[in-house]
Design a protein around this motif. Structure first.
Motif, short mmCIF file in Angstrom:
data_model
loop_
_atom_site.label_atom_id
_atom_site.label_comp_id
_atom_site.label_asym_id
_atom_site.label_seq_id
_atom_site.Cartn_x
_atom_site.Cartn_y
_atom_site.Cartn_z
N PHE A 253 0.83 -1.21 0.00
CA PHE A 253 0.00 0.00 0.00
C PHE A 253 0.86 1.26 0.00
O PHE A 253 0.45 2.29 -0.51
CB PHE A 253 -0.95 -0.02 1.20
N ASP A 254 2.03 1.17 0.61
CA ASP A 254 2.95 2.32 0.64
C ASP A 254 4.38 1.81 0.57
O ASP A 254 4.67 0.69 1.00
CB ASP A 254 2.81 3.11 1.96
N GLY A 255 5.29 2.68 0.08
CA GLY A 255 6.72 2.38 0.17
C GLY A 255 7.18 1.28 -0.76
O GLY A 255 6.54 0.98 -1.77
N MET A 256 8.30 0.65 -0.42
CA MET A 256 8.83 -0.44 -1.22
C MET A 256 9.60 -1.41 -0.33
O MET A 256 9.94 -1.08 0.81
CB MET A 256 9.74 0.10 -2.32
N VAL A 257 9.84 -2.62 -0.85
CA VAL A 257 10.56 -3.61 -0.06
C VAL A 257 11.57 -4.31 -0.98
O VAL A 257 11.28 -4.53 -2.15
CB VAL A 257 9.58 -4.62 0.59
N SER A 258 12.76 -4.62 -0.45
CA SER A 258 13.74 -5.32 -1.27
C SER A 258 14.44 -6.37 -0.42
O SER A 258 14.31 -6.38 0.81
CB SER A 258 14.76 -4.33 -1.83
N LYS A 259 15.18 -7.23 -1.08
CA LYS A 259 15.89 -8.30 -0.38
C LYS A 259 16.87 -7.68 0.62
O LYS A 259 17.53 -6.69 0.33
CB LYS A 259 16.65 -9.15 -1.41
N GLY A 260 16.95 -8.26 1.83
CA GLY A 260 17.88 -7.74 2.83
C GLY A 260 17.25 -6.74 3.79
O GLY A 260 17.83 -6.42 4.83
N ASP A 261 16.03 -6.23 3.46
CA ASP A 261 15.36 -5.30 4.38
C ASP A 261 14.97 -6.01 5.67
O ASP A 261 14.63 -7.19 5.65
CB ASP A 261 14.07 -4.74 3.73
#
Length: 646
Positions: A253-261
């Motif tokens: 719904f908001d923001g972003m996510v990547s591997k390692g977060d």
């Protein structure tokens, strides 16, 4: 030839306007690079799901859309590509909502279309309502031959309440009995959607399917999200992989996510490190990042099945956000006892049930035990088909065979005295196990669950359908003609009347044309009684049932007859009785084995024979006093199993 193995060597199919190609982007470059999801802006993202009645062609339409956008190669074998479970393939129905991300080129822009294919059965409407939370619009598929049916209406209102854009699609126009014009009139009358908005397609032949994709882009709004804010993701489904742990399907719904977060679950407050993110296309395709507005999967080393709660919100470590509202928990309609066939299997079955409930979160589990069947669980399901599918999945996916008892529904009782209220800590208690049913003296009234049922039937069967509903203690609420020869009836049903075999009876008396759907309508007062089953005067705990006063006699008779067929004969006779309180309402007798004591008499006086018979009868009477009846396990199973032979 379709696509060069999904590498974007697009061949245009006939009938697509020149402005819209369907080149799939290079999903994976030659050196195994991951897709860059940042190319798809929020304006070029569409999230939608396909909803319809059972068998109106949702999965077939999903197959064509996957082919059109190059997600799968065009072959003759593409049938139910998204239905991955064995039980779905065998029964030809969809049980789990499945996600697929489609890449589509239109007017020089790259669009990302996230499609969710949903089940059509009333038992799985929880899956549908969950899927809609990740969408901005829906394709409402209606069969051109059958027209609007009960589940079409229910699913439309689910989408309508969620304020989603609805695109009506009339499918199966290639059938010789198809009447798309009649269906257009029905859609206009029942749903108030103008006729010119309907798209007529044949998903099987692929006719007009590309118009559906254009309508998705034109009529469904992009998601309202902010990529600059910190991460807020909703877990709307999850599966368990024994090597990688929990795989969560998320909508950002908001923001972003990547591997390692480092991410935190709002529900458990535990922190995880993201091992992999990606999109389903329709198989897992790892990506560098996922951005707001996109739907994908996420693996973060959640090892325990209780950690990935469906409806949970995920956010970045040290950047807490307001959790999303999540989902209303599913309300079980039917309860059944589940026991391992052999008690040594208890622990294996326990882990199998835990793993399956993470994938199917609408099942509720309570520990339970019974004198005859040992330790087990009381499971709550959304309906009978749900129960069958759950059982079948346990057998196929986890190799576990179980005993399932007859389904019951949750009753309520209003307690009469303050002392009892203090003891139970509430005035109204819910009873899911018939053995715990309180006595009439402790209760001011009993309540039973009721549902609002919708039946859509051709008008020639109206009389038969009404007779059936009245026999099930239903109250008619409404009746409306949706066109010249189809009627929509609304009835208030007691749930326990429709739970076992109502649907089968309805289908058989209407030659399969009537359709049925129901929604929860609370509780109403009812004259309920607890019926005990006695063997030679001793109550058998496991066979206690709750019935309506008017139906007690017929139900008691059926159980007694069943027991008579399944109990082994003894040297003394066994009286099987159904009783309400102290009043016996049905009886069957299992005759005793007896030796022929007259074999040695050749003729002679009758008094001699009478004396021998009298002595035998006294012996049997004595035996009956001291004889103990052990009810074998398979007899319990025969009586308690779902009453399929009725």
């Amino acid at each position: 030839r379709g696509l060069g193995a999904g590498r974007g060597l697009g061949c245009k199919p006939a009938g697509i306007p020149l402005s819209c190609g369907f080149r799939a982007p290079c999903l994976e470059a030659a050196d195994g690079e991951k897709i860059d999801m940042s190319r798809f802006s929020v304006e070029n993202t569409r999230n939608f799901s396909i909803i319809a009645h059972v068998d109106h062609g949702k999965s077939t339409l999903a197959d064509r859309l996957l082919e059109l956008t190059g997600a799968i190669d065009k072959t003759k074998n593409n049938k139910q590509v998204l239905d991955k479970l064995q039980v779905e393939r065998e029964r030809g129905i969809t049980v789990k909502a499945q996600t697929a991300s489609l890449f589509y080129n239109c007017e020089g822009k790259q669009y990302l279309l996230n499609l969710i294919d949903t089940p059509g059965h009333v038992d799985f409407s929880y899956e549908v309502s969950r899927s809609l939370s990740a969408c901005q619009g829906v394709l409402l598929v209606v069969d051109a031959n059958e027209g609007i049916q009960a589940q079409t209406v229910a699913n439309f209102f689910l989408a309508f309440e969620a304020q989603l854009s609805v695109i009506p699609v009339i499918n199966k126009i290639d059938l010789k009995n198809a009447d798309p014009e009649r269906v257009e009139k029905q859609i206009e009358k029942v749903f108030d959607i103008p006729r010119n908005e309907c798209i007529k397609i044949s998903a099987k032949l692929g006719t007009n399917v590309e118009r559906v994709l254009q309508a998705v882009i034109e009529r469904i709004p992009p998601p309202k999200v902010h990529r600059k804010n910190s991460l807020k993701a909703l877990v709307f489904d999850s599966t368990f992989d024994q090597y990688r742990g929990v795989i969560a399907n998320v909508a950002l719904f908001d923001g972003m996510v990547s591997k390692g977060d480092k991410i935190v679950s709002a529900h458990t407050k535990k922190t995880y490190e993201v091992n992999e993110v990606g999109v389903l296309n329709p198989n897992e395709q790892p990506t560098h990042k996922l951005y707001a507005g996109q739907v994908g999967y996420l693996i973060a080393g959640m090892k325990d099945v209780t950690e990935a709660q469906i409806g949970d919100t995920l956010y970045l470590h040290k950047q807490p956000v307001e959790p999303l509202p999540g989902f209303k928990s599913a309300k079980p309609m039917v309860f059944a006892g589940m026991y391992p066939i052999d008690q040594s299997e208890y622990n294996n079955l326990k882990s199998a049930v835990e793993k399956l409930t993470i994938n199917d979160s609408s099942v509720t589990v309570h520990r339970d035990s019974s004198l005859a069947l040992g330790a087990g669980w009381r499971l709550g399901f959304l309906g009978l088909l749900h129960m069958e599918v759950f059982n079948q999945r346990l057998e196929q996916e986890y190799n576990a065979s179980v005993i399932l008892t007859t389904p019951t529904v949750p009753y309520k009782a209003v307690l009469s005295s303050a002392k009892l209220i203090k003891e139970y800590r509430e005035k109204e208690i819910t009873i899911i196990n018939p053995a715990q049913f309180p006595d009439k003296s402790k209760v001011t009234e009993y309540l039973e669950p009721v549902v609002l049922g919708t039946i859509i039937t051709p008008d020639e069967y109206i009389g038969k359908v009404m007779m059936l509903c009245q026999a099930r203690r239903a109250v008619q609420k409404n009746m409306m003609y949706i066109d010249q020869n189809r009627v929509m009836l609304k009835y208030l049903f007691p749930l326990n009347e429709i739970v076992v075999d109502f649907y089968d009876s309805l289908k058989s008396l209407s030659s399969g044309y009537a359709s049925f759907d129901y929604e929860d309508a609370g509780y109403q007062t009812a004259e309920l009684v607890k019926m005990d089953i006695l063997l030679n005067g001793n109550i058998v705990e496991e066979l206690v049932t709750i019935v309506h006063k008017d139906k007690a006699h017929s139900v008691g008779k059926v159980i007694c007859e069943r027991l008579k067929d399944s109990l082994p004969r003894q040297l003394f006779e066994i009286a099987i009785q159904a009783a309400i309180g102290s009043k016996i309402i049905a009886r069957e007798t299992v005759k005793a084995y007896r030796k022929n004591v007259l074999a040695k008499c050749y003729g002679g006086d009758i008094t001699r024979k009478m004396k021998l018979l009298k002595r035998q009868a006294e012996g049997k009477k004595k035996l009956r006093k001291i004889g103990n009846i052990e009810v074998p396990k398979d007899a319990f199973i025969k009586v308690l199993r779902t009453q399929s032979d009725k």
